[in-house]
Motif scaffolding. Structure first.
Motif: not given
Length: 254
Positions: A45-46, A50-51, A58-60, A103-104
């Motif tokens: 999840x961390x 970060x992403x 979209x990265x997340x 979270x993202x």
């Protein structure tokens, strides 16, 4: 924080969002006796946070999917296969995907809405705490009030509580798309505000297996509260993290 570099190199960031969670899961696979399964999920999840902190939603989301796949492949028996034999492990894998996606979105939303680096940092810390709670780092009785407080911070409302069971038929109900259904109508809360009559309240449902387990009760008597649709969507994401954790009163032994 300056995000220009990430915007100019989105393809690289998205590629890393695929690769890094898989590599992390593979590394955790090599040390199964050192890191517990729940702790491994929080590590992934961390990485999702970060992403998402690059500002590219979209990265997340890519990182969330990659983390769920890596968790399934490397850390759930039978190892090195996408098959899952245990119903509990299925729930854990699905929860990781939901938490990672939530979270993202929370991290991306926080970065878009924050006016300063300090505010951004505080919001991401809150998202991480919510993710950790949903992943099982606290008892349900202790965690739900803290999630209610987190929702209150997003909506800028105090006194939100969690209630088991179904909400009243006359309550306003926040929908998954961030709209509000009240008295048979879909309202634009940014214009109409949340129900604020003395005996009215707004419900943020938490459902499981097609039925409502409970709801976060949002009372705003005599207050003109007008959260944006985006704020309500974030609140829905926070509440949705508990769809696989909250148990009905009977199942809890009450």
């Amino acid at each position: 924080m300056e995000l220009a570099w990430y915007r100019e190199h989105r393809m690289i960031v998205r590629l890393l969002a695929v690769v890094i969670p898989l590599l992390a899961a593979a590394g955790l696979y090599l040390i199964p006796d050192v890191v517990a399964k729940s702790a491994a999920a929080l590590v992934l999840v961390l990485i999702v946070v970060a992403a998402a902190s690059t500002g590219d939603r979209l990265s997340g989301m890519i990182a969330a999917v990659s983390a769920a796949v890596g968790f399934d492949f490397f850390l759930i028996q039978p190892y090195l296969t996408l098959r899952i034999d245990s119903a509990e492990d299925v729930e854990l894998a699905v929860l990781l995907l939901l938490v990672g996606g939530a979270v993202s979105e929370l991290a991306s939303w926080g970065i878009r809405q924050s006016a300063s680096a300090t505010e951004q940092s505080g919001f991401v810390r809150g998202a991480l705490e919510s993710a950790a709670l949903a992943a099982g780092s606290a008892d349900e009785a202790d965690a739900l009030p803290r999630i209610a407080e987190a929702i209150g911070k997003v909506l800028r409302i105090e006194g939100i509580t969690f209630e088991y069971g179904d909400h009243d038929a006359g309550a306003g109900v926040i929908q998954p798309d961030g709209t509000l259904r009240y008295q048979g109508k879909v309202l634009d809360v940014a214009l109409a505000g949340l129900p604020h009559h003395p005996y009215a309240y707004t419900a943020l449902p938490v459902a499981r297996n097609g039925g409502q387990v409970g709801y976060f009760k949002i009372s705003t008597p005599n207050q003109d509260i007008r959260p944006t649709r985006e704020q309500l969507q974030v609140a829905v994401l926070l509440a949705g993290q508990w769809s696989l954790r909250v148990q009905a009163p009977r199942a809890r032994g009450h």
